[in-house]
Design a protein around this motif. Structure first.
Motif, short mmCIF file in Angstrom:
data_model
loop_
_atom_site.label_atom_id
_atom_site.label_comp_id
_atom_site.label_asym_id
_atom_site.label_seq_id
_atom_site.Cartn_x
_atom_site.Cartn_y
_atom_site.Cartn_z
N LEU A 1 106.29 -35.69 42.86
CA LEU A 1 105.16 -36.52 43.27
C LEU A 1 104.67 -36.14 44.66
CD1 LEU A 1 106.31 -39.99 41.88
CD2 LEU A 1 104.24 -38.76 41.20
N GLY A 2 105.61 -35.87 45.57
CA GLY A 2 105.23 -35.46 46.91
C GLY A 2 104.50 -34.13 46.93
N ALA A 3 104.96 -33.19 46.10
CA ALA A 3 104.30 -31.88 46.04
C ALA A 3 102.90 -32.00 45.47
CB ALA A 3 105.14 -30.92 45.20
N GLY B 1 98.10 -31.77 48.04
CA GLY B 1 96.79 -31.13 47.91
C GLY B 1 95.91 -31.92 46.97
N PRO B 2 94.71 -31.43 46.71
CA PRO B 2 93.82 -32.14 45.78
C PRO B 2 94.49 -32.32 44.42
CG PRO B 2 92.64 -30.40 46.95
CD PRO B 2 94.08 -30.23 47.28
N ALA B 3 94.37 -33.51 43.86
CA ALA B 3 95.03 -33.82 42.59
C ALA B 3 94.20 -34.82 41.80
CB ALA B 3 96.44 -34.35 42.82
N ARG B 4 92.90 -34.59 41.78
CA ARG B 4 92.04 -35.51 41.04
C ARG B 4 92.37 -35.47 39.56
NH1 ARG B 4 87.68 -35.38 37.96
NH2 ARG B 4 87.58 -33.10 38.12
N ARG B 5 92.66 -34.25 39.04
CA ARG B 5 92.97 -34.09 37.62
C ARG B 5 94.22 -33.22 37.49
NH1 ARG B 5 90.77 -31.81 32.53
NH2 ARG B 5 90.73 -33.60 31.11
N ARG C 1 95.62 -42.99 41.37
CA ARG C 1 94.22 -42.70 41.10
C ARG C 1 93.96 -41.24 40.70
NH1 ARG C 1 91.23 -47.12 42.53
NH2 ARG C 1 92.21 -48.58 43.98
N SER C 2 94.96 -40.60 40.11
CA SER C 2 94.76 -39.28 39.52
C SER C 2 94.58 -39.44 38.02
CB SER C 2 95.95 -38.37 39.79
OG SER C 2 96.05 -38.02 41.15
N GLU C 3 93.73 -38.59 37.44
CA GLU C 3 93.63 -38.52 35.99
C GLU C 3 94.66 -37.52 35.50
OE1 GLU C 3 90.61 -36.89 32.50
OE2 GLU C 3 89.92 -37.01 34.57
N LEU D 1 91.40 -28.94 26.75
CA LEU D 1 91.85 -29.94 27.71
C LEU D 1 91.02 -29.95 28.97
CD1 LEU D 1 95.70 -29.26 27.40
CD2 LEU D 1 94.39 -31.05 26.24
N GLY D 2 90.26 -28.89 29.21
CA GLY D 2 89.44 -28.81 30.40
C GLY D 2 90.16 -28.13 31.55
N GLN D 3 89.66 -28.36 32.75
CA GLN D 3 90.17 -27.72 33.96
C GLN D 3 90.90 -28.75 34.82
OE1 GLN D 3 89.31 -24.61 32.49
NE2 GLN D 3 89.48 -24.09 34.66
N PHE D 4 91.81 -28.26 35.67
CA PHE D 4 92.68 -29.14 36.43
C PHE D 4 92.84 -28.66 37.87
CE2 PHE D 4 93.75 -29.50 32.01
CZ PHE D 4 93.89 -30.86 31.82
N ASP D 5 93.12 -29.61 38.76
CA ASP D 5 93.46 -29.28 40.15
C ASP D 5 94.92 -28.87 40.28
OD1 ASP D 5 90.87 -30.10 41.19
OD2 ASP D 5 91.54 -32.15 40.76
#
Length: 225
Positions: A40-42, A46-50, A69-71, A108-112
Motif C-alpha cells: 500500500l505504501g509503494a 506515486g500516481p495511483a488513480r487507476r 479513492r483509487s479505482e 481492461l484499459g490503461q492503468f497508473d
C-alpha cells in the motif's frame, strides 16, 4: 498448460475459502505486520488513480485502495476467489489467467499502477511481463512484491527451481499444496530486464521484531524505446 500450471490453479480453487478466511481474519503474521502495508505504501508513492491488481485473490487490496479513492480492477485465475471478491464489493473483478491477460488484457484499459503482490508463481512469466508494459499509462509503474529469495530459500540450495507450499503455517484448513517457482535475486533482475523493465527502486520490508526481510518489493518502469 503445464502440469505445474494445472496444480497451481487446482490449489487455489480448492483452498479458496481457507485463503479468504486466513486473509480476512489476519492470520498471516508477515502480512499483518509488514507486507500489506508495504505494498500500500509503494502504491501511494506515486500516481495511483487507476490500479490493476494481478492475482487479486479475495480482493483485499482493491477494497483498501477504494478507501483511498483509487479505482482498482482485480483479476485472478481462481473463479472461487473472484466470487469472494465480488461478494465483498468495492471494485471490478474478473477471472483472468496469464494467457487471458496477454490476449485480452486490453479490454481492461490503461492503468497508473500494475500490482503483482505475491502473485507471480509460475516459471514462464516472461510473456506476461512483456505484455504488461502495454497496460500502463505514460509514467506508470509495475510493483512486484514476492518472497525474499535470501530468506525464503530456507535449507534448499540457492538456485532457481520448483518448491512446494503446504500452507502448514496458515492452519489446517488448506487441503491442496501448491507448487511455486523460486528465483534468486539475480534471476529476478535478469528476467525483468529481459522483459523490458527498468528497476526504479528495490525495497526489503522487514519484520519489526526480528529485522528479517519479509519480502522483496520491486518498483519498475518500462525501458525507453
Amino acid at each position: 498448460m503445464t502440469d505445474h500450471d494445472a496444480r497451481i490453479r487446482q490449489s487455489w480453487q480448492t483452498n479458496a475459502d481457507a485463503w479468504t478466511r486466513a486473509v480476512r481474519e489476519q492470520r498471516i503474521e508477515s502480512r499483518r505486520l509488514v507486507t500489506d502495508a508495504a505494498i500500500l505504501g509503494a502504491i501511494a508513492d506515486g500516481p495511483a488513480r487507476r490500479v490493476l491488481d494481478i492475482g487479486c485473490g479475495e480482493g483485499w487490496l482493491c477494497r483498501a485502495l477504494a478507501q483511498r479513492r483509487s479505482e482498482c480492477v482485480g483479476v485472478d485465475a481462481s473463479a472461487p476467489l473472484i466470487d469472494s471478491a465480488q461478494a465483498a464489493g468495492e471494485g471490478r473483478f474478473e477471472v483472468m489467467d496469464y494467457v487471458a491477460l496477454i490476449e485480452s488484457g486490453s479490454s481492461l484499459g490503461q492503468f497508473d499502477v500494475l500490482v503483482c503482490n505475491f502473485a507471480l508463481l509460475d516459471e514462464s512469466i516472461a510473456p506476461l511481463l512483456g505484455a504488461l508494459r502495454e497496460r500502463l499509462n505514460a509514467g506508470g509503474r509495475l510493483l512486484i512484491q514476492t518472497v525474499h529469495p535470501w530468506t525464503a530459500c530456507g535449507d534448499e540450495p540457492y538456485a532457481d527451481g520448483w518448491r512446494l507450499e503446504t500452507f502448514a503455517a496458515f492452519g489446517g484448513e488448506f487441503r491442496s499444496p501448491m507448487p511455486w517457482f523460486f528465483r534468486t535475486l539475480e534471476s529476478w533482475l535478469a528476467l525483468l530486464a529481459a522483459s523490458g523493465w527498468r528497476l526504479r527502486q528495490l525495497r526489503e520490508p522487514r519484520h519489526p521484531g526480528t529485522g528479517q526481510a519479509c519480502s522483496l518489493l520491486l518498483e519498475l518502469q518500462p525501458l525507453a524505446g
